[in-house]
Design a protein around this motif. Structure first.
Motif, short mmCIF file in Angstrom:
data_model
loop_
_atom_site.label_atom_id
_atom_site.label_comp_id
_atom_site.label_asym_id
_atom_site.label_seq_id
_atom_site.Cartn_x
_atom_site.Cartn_y
_atom_site.Cartn_z
N VAL A 28 0.85 -1.20 0.00
CA VAL A 28 0.00 0.00 0.00
C VAL A 28 0.89 1.24 0.00
O VAL A 28 0.71 2.16 -0.80
CB VAL A 28 -0.92 0.05 1.24
N LEU A 42 1.23 4.09 -2.94
CA LEU A 42 0.82 5.45 -2.66
C LEU A 42 1.98 6.43 -2.83
O LEU A 42 1.79 7.56 -3.28
CB LEU A 42 0.25 5.55 -1.25
N SER A 59 -1.20 4.00 4.32
CA SER A 59 -1.38 5.35 3.80
C SER A 59 -0.78 6.40 4.74
O SER A 59 -0.24 7.40 4.27
CB SER A 59 -2.85 5.65 3.50
N ALA A 99 2.80 6.49 3.89
CA ALA A 99 2.99 7.13 2.59
C ALA A 99 2.80 8.64 2.71
O ALA A 99 3.56 9.43 2.13
CB ALA A 99 2.02 6.55 1.57
N ILE A 100 1.78 9.06 3.48
CA ILE A 100 1.53 10.50 3.65
C ILE A 100 2.76 11.16 4.26
O ILE A 100 3.24 12.19 3.78
CB ILE A 100 0.30 10.74 4.55
N PHE A 124 -4.94 10.00 0.01
CA PHE A 124 -4.21 8.78 0.36
C PHE A 124 -4.99 7.93 1.35
O PHE A 124 -5.05 6.72 1.22
CB PHE A 124 -2.84 9.13 0.95
N THR A 125 -5.57 8.59 2.36
CA THR A 125 -6.32 7.82 3.35
C THR A 125 -7.47 7.09 2.68
O THR A 125 -7.67 5.89 2.88
CB THR A 125 -6.86 8.74 4.45
N GLY A 130 -6.01 4.33 0.40
CA GLY A 130 -5.40 3.25 1.19
C GLY A 130 -6.46 2.35 1.81
O GLY A 130 -6.45 1.14 1.64
#
Ligand SMILES: Nc1ncnc2c1ncn2[C@@H]1O[C@H](COP(=O)(O)OP(=O)(O)OP(=O)(O)O)[C@@H](O)[C@H]1O
Ligand SMILES: Nc1ncnc2c1ncn2[C@@H]1O[C@H](COP(=O)(O)OP(=O)(O)OP(=O)(O)O)[C@@H](O)[C@H]1O
Ligand SMILES: [Mg+2]
Ligand SMILES: [Mg+2]
Lengths: 298, 228, 228, 298
Positions: free
Chosen positions: A31, A35, A232, A235-236, A276-277, A280
């Motif tokens: 994930v 992302l 996520s 990734a954020i 992203f959230t 994800g």
């Protein structure tokens, strides 16, 4: 009793994630990776788009040169008519003297070359700022109908090319991002599918001792949500800090040329967090549901 | 209670596992199913659990035709049946305690009930000291006993056991049999596929013998075979 | 041939599975290992196969100290031993034929040999008609017999069998025992963990009895226990 | 016997791939997806790089304005000296008359504005083409030492900015690609790890009946190679056809502005084929080896 069942499902979601640590890491990693890639492309596309937008703004002017022979009143008159046209934002008058000043300034220390001019060869003009570049054609056509106009200079070619680039970048970016989202759902659903496949026996045993589909599905979906959410968040963090760093570096080293053209990191943050959230968690849930379907038929 | 009416089962690859089976079992009976390897004992049990569907015929459980039952209802049928599987089917990533507790959790038992019932079942099968071991850390016989504890913990109305003593030494096997007898005495119908000639002969209960997928013998107070 | 010298095994979770075992087995012997569930029979076998390492002591196989053998050599040790596992351990994605053939392939037998040997072994365990079934499509007893065929196909010098008749009806069990006797007569050392009292008592071979990880009895021409 | 073993291993590689169809598809899909993403980034980076390179070429000129008073011979002399400088590719003479012509041309239909000039205000000049933009500073310093030079016009600022952009794009591209390759190895090794985990029992059984590590590893590695190769072939096809299509579309619609700046698809093809095949197979092999290590210790 319903509440107890629900509590069990949540507990199992957590326990499942912890007991299958390695596979959970794999899913989170996937994930996250996807992302991050999405973030990179997103940043590129947004910035190119932004650049094009800015460039577009600089070319939304039309310069109208006036005939040399007309008087003040006629000039005023033309100005009024221009101001009334659809799509016109502002109209600025530039006298031939002002024009020469600007001309000389542009030539900098070579300006003396023009000292020998008998008379100012430049005309008076109006500079029209458009509300949007798309009004160019319309406005130009109307102006052509007015008297006292010697020439109209506008950036039609450039405007058209810029529009094409802008559309192209937007469409291309959208295509790339769509492909990426599909690819990411594919990768994640594969990961979850493999995770589920590795627990196929577990699932079938649960079914054999009388667990309902909902009861079995619950913890897996919850696991999917957790995995997606953690992926996520990571990734954020990486994308936003990465972009912030890039922005600051660019800001320091290449400030003259670049800063104005790069979207500030704080403007992009909200979009990235929400996007992203959603993606994800969506991927997590979707992956779990898709992957479970097959194994629940026991 | 349990009725097989003209039941046949042909597996996908063409193997005829059961042909035209007719069996009627009353509530509270204790029935042995015997027969050589591959005779169809496990298949019979799989049909009752809807692990496989019969090719032909009808199966009634508690007056319900389970061949017609909807997929969504299957779990609720299975909850009335406690099963000891021939291959144990324990959850690898749960401890012995959790494996047994899980059977109670899925039917929504309270944690108080679970905390009282599970240790009791484990002590009945002699595994109190293994409660926190994982299935991989158990001997074959111990795994089999966990499977028995799980089958009994919800006090099912029917208990189905597929060779529940195959991996047990004679002493432990007899203890398990005493347990099953006791449960049967309290009203649970017991259906047990087995190869344990000693046990069948000593218990003197109903014996259904299968041979190549057919019922070849069905006697009250029967014995394993006539060669004894 | 096989020597256990002061062997102990404590599992990671602290379970003492074997304590101070001393056993000497000669070439060509036929040995039963008996004991209640959890006594340590399977652990003893796992030590011989280096599936587990002893906590203490030495184990000799063919005069080689296998507790000291390098990881790279382990496969070659295992090739001298045919094993029937308590949980069968068949390859799920290979047919019965392929499972047996695989044991020959890994030691590099020619396909001619394989084509001759495998069908012969399958017919000896009575599974010729199941050659192309997958393990999932077999009954418990059939899977056990595949496991036996695989253990014997390479004509090992030692055969180790962990409850090879646990899932078999008495008739089939006796057929398998005749097979093992025959193989033993031709010189193979046989080590068999079992709960089958009838078989042990009828065969009158050496019996080693384990109890809580200790050797409590070791007799030539022994019986399963004294309660008979 | 060795040959027979080898044959068996190859056979098992194929059979394994076929029997685990779903997981094979998952692996191929992952390799493919990652390579496609890599391809997209690669194409973007290569093109930006190319654009910068081209822009750089246009600014590798220095214009040297000569004093008005010097004679033909002196002019010749200066030309000789310029030609001898390190880093100079070519030197072209532009007389004040030629300069005015060009000047007028640039003004197009407004050229009449300059008809009234008393005398040509533009100087004679030399245009120096550099071998590479990096020689600018050196050459300018040397020219400053010559006599008869009125002014040197070069694009130092622009040059420096372009260099910065170019380096920035190159470094950024490299970073992005490195990250992507790491990400892809991670994803693939996870996929293979899960595949192997799902076959953990199989592997341990093989070990228990006496198979050597090499014998077990062989088919898995071969499977990894096949999967990686198939994935990269698919990615090559998609990326190269995709880029070809894009190139042709751009060529048609935006020909004036874009074509010259886009790297032709046939030039990029070889690189993509070699790179993708190497990476795909490398990932497959690496993924298999890494994932097997843990399970072979039985
Ligand atoms: N899934 C399946 N697909 C095809 N054939 C099967 C399948 N399961 C069982 N069989 C076959 O059906 C027959 C009956 O199998 P079953 O498992 O019912 O025997 P069993 O009486 O339980 O034997 P055992 O005492 O050895 O466990 C056997 O010949 C077996 O090979
Ligand atoms: N991997 C393991 N980790 C921890 N404890 C184990 C492990 N394997 C076995 N044990 C324990 O060691 C003891 C001996 O087990 P073993 O499998 O040797 O018994 P067994 O004699 O084969 O019994 P059975 O007849 O039931 O198969 C048992 O108490 C068991 O719980
Ligand atoms: Mg069976
Ligand atoms: Mg055992």
């Amino acid at each position: 009793m319903k509440f107890r069942l629900f509590k069990n499902i949540i507990k199992q979601g957590f326990v499942g994630m912890w007991r299958n640590r390695m596979m959970s890491l794999a899913s989170i990693g996937s994930v996250m990776s996807v992302l991050i890639i999405l973030g990179i492309i997103l940043v590129i596309v947004l910035n190119i788009n932004n650049l094009t937008g800015m460039a577009k703004e600089q070319f939304d002017e039309i310069q109208v040169y006036l005939e040399d022979g007309i008087n003040e009143e006629q000039i005023e008159n033309i100005g009024e008519k221009l101001r009334e046209l659809d799509g016109v934002l502002a109209v600025i008058y530039q006298s031939k003297e002002q024009a020469l000043e600007i001309f000389k300034k542009e030539w900098g220390d070579k300006a003396y070359l023009f000292e020998g001019l008998e008379k100012n060869p430049l005309p008076n003009s109006y500079i029209i700022q458009l509300k949007d570049i798309k009004y160019t054609e319309d406005v130009v056509n109307r102006i052509n109908g007015l008297t006292g106009i010697e020439d109209i200079r506008y950036y039609k070619d450039i405007v058209e090319k810029m529009m094409a680039i802008s559309n192209f970048v937007r469409a291309g970016g959208l295509a790339v991002i769509s492909i990426l989202i599909l690819v990411s759902i594919f990768i994640i659903s594969n990961t979850v599918k493999l995770t589920v496949a590795a627990r196929r026996r577990e699932i079938s045993i649960m079914k054999y001792i009388g667990a309902t589909n909902g009861y079995i599905r619950g913890p897996f979906i919850l696991e999917g949500i957790f995995l997606g959410a953690i992926g996520s968040i990571l990734a954020i963090l990486i994308v936003s800090f990465g972009y912030k760093y890039l922005f600051l570096v660019v800001n320091e080293r290449l400030y003259v040329l670049f800063t104005v053209y790069m979207i500030p990191y704080y403007e992009i943050l909200d979009d990235i967090i929400i996007m992203f959230t959603a993606i994800g968690i969506g991927i997590g849930v979707l992956g779990s549901i898709i992957s479970l379907r097959k194994f629940l038929r026991v | 209670m349990i009725d097989f009416i003209n039941v046949s089962k042909v597996y996908g690859n063409g193997v005829k596992a059961l042909s035209n089976i007719n069996i009627h079992i009353d509530k509270g009976e204790f029935v042995f199913i015997v027969g050589s390897s591959g005779a169809g004992k496990s298949t019979l049990i799989k049909l009752l659990l809807k692990e496989e569907d019969p090719t032909d015929g009808k199966i009634y459980l508690n007056d319900m035709d389970i061949t017609k039952v909807k997929n969504r209802r299957i779990p609720y049928i299975r909850r009335n049946i406690g099963v000891v599987f021939q291959d144990f089917r324990l959850l690898k990533n749960k401890t012995v305690y959790e494996n047994v507790a899980f059977a109670m959790e899925i039917i929504g038992s309270s944690s108080k009930e679970i905390r009282r019932q599970v240790p009791m079942m484990l002590s009945m099968v002699g595994l109190s000291n293994k409660a926190h071991s994982y299935p991989d850390q158990l001997s074959g016989g111990e795994q089999q006993r966990v499977s028995i504890a799980r089958a009994l913990v919800n006090r099912p109305t029917v208990l189905i056991a597929d060779e529940p003593t195959g991996n047990l030494d004679p002493d432990t096997a007899w203890e398990i049999m005493r347990l099953l007898k006791e449960i049967n005495r309290r009203g649970t119908t017991v259906l047990m596929a087995t190869h344990a000639r000693d046990i069948v002969n000593a218990m003197r209960r109903r014996v259904i013998a299968l041979e190549k997928g057919r019922v070849v013998r069905d006697e009250l107070k029967g014995v394993y075979d006539y060669e004894v």
